[in-house]
Design an enzyme around this catalytic site. Structure first.
Site, mmCIF file in Angstrom:
data_model
loop_
_atom_site.group_PDB
_atom_site.id
_atom_site.type_symbol
_atom_site.label_atom_id
_atom_site.label_comp_id
_atom_site.label_asym_id
_atom_site.label_seq_id
_atom_site.Cartn_x
_atom_site.Cartn_y
_atom_site.Cartn_z
ATOM 1 C CE LYS A 118 -3.759 -2.593 0.777
ATOM 2 N NZ LYS A 118 -3.143 -3.930 0.994
ATOM 3 C CE LYS A 153 -6.011 1.054 -0.171
ATOM 4 N NZ LYS A 153 -5.980 0.659 -1.599
ATOM 5 N NE ARG A 203 -2.383 -6.856 -9.545
ATOM 6 C CZ ARG A 203 -2.518 -7.765 -8.581
ATOM 7 N NH1 ARG A 203 -2.167 -9.022 -8.811
ATOM 8 N NH2 ARG A 203 -2.985 -7.425 -7.404
ATOM 9 N NE ARG A 218 -7.632 -6.989 -9.957
ATOM 10 C CZ ARG A 218 -6.704 -6.686 -9.057
ATOM 11 N NH1 ARG A 218 -6.268 -7.609 -8.225
ATOM 12 N NH2 ARG A 218 -6.217 -5.470 -8.984
ATOM 13 N NE ARG A 226 -14.685 -6.283 -0.352
ATOM 14 C CZ ARG A 226 -14.800 -7.351 0.432
ATOM 15 N NH1 ARG A 226 -13.803 -7.691 1.225
ATOM 16 N NH2 ARG A 226 -15.906 -8.071 0.420
ATOM 17 C CG ASP A 266 -3.763 -3.783 -7.556
ATOM 18 O OD1 ASP A 266 -3.426 -4.553 -8.484
ATOM 19 O OD2 ASP A 266 -4.037 -4.170 -6.412
ATOM 20 C CD GLU A 274 -3.701 -2.447 -2.631
ATOM 21 O OE1 GLU A 274 -3.144 -3.566 -2.775
ATOM 22 O OE2 GLU A 274 -4.766 -2.290 -2.005
ATOM 23 C CG ASN A 276 -0.547 -6.216 -5.381
ATOM 24 O OD1 ASN A 276 -1.043 -6.648 -4.354
ATOM 25 N ND2 ASN A 276 -1.149 -5.310 -6.137
#
Length: 309
Positions: A118, A153, A203, A218, A226, A266, A274, A276
């Site tokens: 994050k 979050k 993504r 997504r 979400r 993301d 984000e 990852n």
């Protein structure tokens, strides 16, 4: 990696990477996190030679387990899913010892520790929406009052766990902040809500600092905020937009510098949310939609690193 018998054959990215390595006739050794150890200053593991199969009923077979020195290997892929807890950190310490002896670790264990998924995104403020990282309830409330529609979050979650959306005059703002911060003891992120989430949380996979030309959007289930597939989202593969490419260009050089060879960005709308670094997914879905070979791209990048070592 996590226990291979528990993975979802159709979706598991680690399996896709192992199949790509095997196509190059590379020998695969299977190591679970609890089987990493240090013995007399040497990074070791209990490993099992493994063969993987493109078969949904039998996707792996294992040979006899034995102890090996990690430096006997050419490369280790660190694909253990979060939680990013003390055990994860201890694993990176072990991998770092092997790395100092010349082992290539993907991703770099120091970067795994340094780059919270994050907070790392905040290193690129030009790419991010308005956000706040804090455990101070007054600051978090003020951010909500300013933006009216906010996502709260935790900093250590995955798969959409613990994410809350608070709209204007939401009566639960106080209890959500108390719960996520554990009454001011844990730092969290507040992010301005991005309406384009209805079109998907994209993504974007990065291989050695370069984006794969297709991403997986997504899309949240009806009534959901979400987009995470683990939270019921639907994956739709699609080409990158110009803005997606721009974000990748902003982030890519830093990823290369830090030894982050395989990363998932993301992106919601025009914003990076984000980065990852632990175990990026969505390879199988993109490969299936566009006949790409993302695992092959990563293996090629690894081969080049080994040649230049």
């Amino acid at each position: 990696m996590d226990p291979i018998e528990s993975i979802r054959y159709q979706k598991d990215t680690t399996l896709a990477l192992m199949l790509a390595a095997q196509r190059r006739s590379w020998q695969i050794e299977y190591i679970k996190q609890e089987n990493l150890f240090i013995e007399n200053g040497k990074a070791m593991a209990i490993a099992q030679p493994m063969t993987v199969h493109s078969d949904p009923t039998r996707w792996f077979s294992l040979d006899t387990a034995r102890s090996i020195g990690l430096s006997e290997l050419n490369v280790v892929l660190m694909r253990k899913d979060p939680p990013f807890d003390n055990e994860y950190i201890y694993s990176t310490y072990i991998l770092e010892i092997a790395q100092k002896n010349g082992l290539l670790v993907v991703n770099d264990p120091r970067a795994l520790r340094d780059c919270n998924e994050k907070v790392f995104a905040t290193h690129f403020p030009q790419c991010c929406p308005d956000l706040l990282v804090s455990r101070n309830s007054d600051k978090l409330r003020a951010f909500h009052n300013q933006h009216q529609d906010v996502i709260f979050k935790p900093l250590d979650g995955m798969g959409g766990a613990g994410i809350f959306r608070c709209k204007k005059e939401d009566p639960n703002v106080g209890v959500i902040i108390e719960t996520l911060t554990n009454h001011g003891k844990q730092t969290i992120m507040a992010q301005r809500y991005i309406p384009e989430i209805t079109k998907g949380d994209k993504r974007i996979l990065m291989v050695d600092g370069e984006p794969v030309p297709y991403c997986l959007a997504r899309i949240p289930a009806k009534g959901e905020t979400r987009g995470n597939l683990a939270a019921g989202g639907t994956g739709v593969a699609q080409p990158l937009t110009d803005q997606d490419h721009w974000i990748a260009e902003q982030v890519g050089p830093t990823l290369k510098e830090k030894g982050l060879l395989f990363v998932g960005l993301d992106v919601i709308g025009d914003y990076l949310t984000e980065i990852n670094v632990t175990s990026p997914t969505c390879v199988r879905e993109i490969d299936a939609a566009y006949n790409t070979d993302i695992g092959g791209l990563l293996m090629e990048a690894i081969a080049k690193r080994l040649e230049n070592a």
